[in-house]
Design a protein around this motif. Structure first.
Motif, PDB file in Angstrom:
ATOM      1  N   ILE A  88      13.848   0.181  17.524  1.00 15.96           N
ATOM      2  CA  ILE A  88      12.734   0.279  16.571  1.00 15.96           C
ATOM      3  C   ILE A  88      11.579   1.087  17.166  1.00 15.96           C
ATOM      4  O   ILE A  88      10.983   1.931  16.499  1.00 15.96           O
ATOM      5  CB  ILE A  88      12.255  -1.120  16.144  1.00 15.96           C
TER       6      ILE A  88
ATOM      7  N   THR B  56      17.279   2.323  12.234  1.00 16.57           N
ATOM      8  CA  THR B  56      15.973   2.361  11.561  1.00 16.57           C
ATOM      9  C   THR B  56      16.161   2.417  10.042  1.00 16.57           C
ATOM     10  O   THR B  56      15.389   1.817   9.304  1.00 16.57           O
ATOM     11  CB  THR B  56      15.103   3.548  12.027  1.00 16.57           C
ATOM     12  N   LEU B 149       7.014   4.614  12.175  1.00 12.60           N
ATOM     13  CA  LEU B 149       8.193   4.642  11.311  1.00 12.60           C
ATOM     14  C   LEU B 149       7.724   4.654   9.863  1.00 12.60           C
ATOM     15  O   LEU B 149       6.847   3.870   9.482  1.00 12.60           O
ATOM     16  CB  LEU B 149       9.086   3.431  11.558  1.00 12.60           C
ATOM     17  N   ARG B 183      11.063   8.863  11.739  1.00 14.14           N
ATOM     18  CA  ARG B 183      10.154   8.565  12.841  1.00 14.14           C
ATOM     19  C   ARG B 183       9.200   9.733  13.057  1.00 14.14           C
ATOM     20  O   ARG B 183       9.620  10.890  13.038  1.00 14.14           O
ATOM     21  CB  ARG B 183      10.957   8.300  14.119  1.00 14.14           C
TER      22      ARG B 183
END
Lengths: 190, 290
Positions: A88, B56, B149, B183
């Motif tokens: 993450i 993600t 993100l 990202r």
């Protein structure tokens, strides 16, 4: 004790009391807290005006549970949590997993000595492990990117993690007491 | 009696028992895997990056959902805190509005003049770029990596290389793009190097992050004399980023080290815009030399 007997005993215990609320509730609370702390670590800091402050809630969690409730957080879960955190955050693969498993291993080996000590010794031990952990992580990052990274934020975040330790310990301790009380209550009925 | 007590204590101690001795093999195995993971990532980053994009894509919708209540709470707190500043804010906004009215009329006049001059010169202007606005769901701002993100990906035409802006200025660029998430590498990150120029003087340089709150302006021509307060904008060199996007202002120039402060507050980003600038795919994928 043999691992199979050990695991079987935990599973049997869980299965036996699965429908019992006093037994389940503290565990639900415990895992909710772990998930919440994980989420809090990655939420946009702007919401709470934290800027770049990023204490390691995961390190506190792993330290406490490895010390007081080791069976609730196996190495596999810690490793997976670390890898998820790295994925993450965009960190080099498994760098946090390496740190957290190392913390768990160190606590496991020193557990017998630390369990009987007063809180201040426990806090100092955490401070030592936390500082070493942050420094090692900084060194690995420097080697990975082959650049010298700023050290000041590491100091600030390590200090913040150490300062937050007692507050989280109070919460974890309350849940641990609930787990013990729930078990004692069940055993009294048996 | 004795057996009952023994049974109780043995059951109660299960949770507090240390993990079995043989289990030291498990952490050792995990430590080896972790070290190997770091090495593999260093040697060849693309499989790891691919894995990261997949994860993600899966996790960002979850974080988008859970960050909503956090945002609500933060908004409530800031609205309560803002009540006491209402009077001061009102005076400031009235003054600001008066100044902006003057700027608005000046802008209209300059726009008309610009349009007239362009038509006189038969000037071919660059293609306009579009943008999409989105919320920040994960902020890794911290000690090691500065990235965000976003819950937008290739499904929304967000691709690697696109510039990302906050309120007024560029704050980073897309470095990974999945189907539903992407990202952003912030301009202050250690690995961020952006071709820029000093507005007005047209001196070109590279704006490099160092994981701090500011950035360094490097590789300027030797005869350049950067002034404090000068704005730094993208040069558009290389064709990766659109030109003339503001990034920051020069705040110090000591011993040849020029520090640039980002225009937007990077610590409190809530919404951002992804600029859809037609990028040459060969530049982004790095195979322009082939």
């Amino acid at each position: 004790m043999n691992i199979f007997i050990y695991r079987k005993k935990i599973l049997e215990d869980a299965e036996r009391h699965f429908t019992s609320w006093p037994y389940i509730m503290p565990y639900v609370l415990l895992y909710t807290m772990i998930i919440s702390l994980f989420i809090l670590s990655v939420l946009p800091t702007g919401y709470v005006s934290f800027s770049d402050l990023q204490p390691s809630f995961l390190m506190i969690t792993v330290f406490y549970l490895s010390m007081f409730l080791p069976a609730t957080l196996p190495y596999t879960v810690v490793f997976i949590l670390g890898v998820l955190f790295d994925l993450i955050m965009g960190f080099p693969m498994a760098i946090t997993a390496l740190l957290l498993v190392s913390v768990q291993l160190i606590v496991q080996t020193q557990r017998r000595f630390l369990l009987g000590q007063p809180f201040i010794v426990l806090w100092l031990s955490f401070a030592l492990i936390c500082a070493a952990g942050f420094i090692i992580q900084w060194a690995v990052f420097c080697l990975f990117f082959w650049k010298v990274m700023l050290f000041q934020p590491i100091l600030i975040n390590a200090s913040l993690t150490i300062l937050l330790f007692p507050f989280l310990v109070v919460c974890f301790h309350k849940i641990r007491n609930m787990i013990v009380e729930g078990q004692q209550e069940l055993m009294a009925h048996e | 009696m004795v057996s009952k007590t023994k049974k109780r204590s043995s059951t109660a101690n299960i949770l507090h028992m240390p993990l079995p001795l043989y289990s030291k093999a498990i952490p050792s195995l995990f430590l080896i895997i972790a070290v190997l993971g770091i090495f593999l990532h260093r040697i060849n980053a693309s499989p790891i990056e691919h894995l990261r994009v997949v994860f993600t894509d899966l996790l960002v919708p979850v974080f988008a959902t859970v960050s909503e209540p956090a945002k609500e709470v933060a908004n409530k707190v800031s609205s309560v805190a803002g009540m006491r500043d209402l009077r001061v804010d009102n005076i400031r906004l009235t003054e600001e509005n008066r100044r902006l009215q003057q700027w608005y009329s000046a802008a209209l006049r300059l726009e008309a003049e610009n349009r007239g001059l362009k038509s006189l010169l038969n000037f071919k202007s660059e293609a306009d770029y579009s943008f999409i606005s989105t919320r920040v769901v994960v902020d890794t701002g911290g000690s090691f990596i500065k990235s965000l993100l976003l819950p937008v990906g290739t499904d929304d035409n967000v691709v690697k290389g696109q510039a990302v802006m906050a309120k007024e200025a560029m704050i980073g660029r897309i470095v990974e793009s999945g189907q539903t998430a992407s990202r952003v590498l912030m301009v202050t990150d250690l690995n961020s190097h952006i071709p820029v120029l000093i507005e007005g003087s047209r001196y070109k340089g590279i704006l490099a992050g160092y994981n701090g709150d500011t950035m360094f302006l490097e590789h300027l021509p030797l005869d350049s004399q950067p002034e404090l307060g000068a704005r730094i904008i993208t040069s558009g060199d290389g064709g990766l980023l659109p030109p003339n996007l503001p990034i920051g202002t020069i705040v110090s120039n000591q011993d040849g080290k020029i520090q640039v402060q980002p225009i937007d507050n990077l610590g409190q980003l809530e919404y951002v815009r992804v600029i859809d600038f037609s990028i040459d795919d060969s530049i982004v994928s790095g195979d322009i030399m082939q």
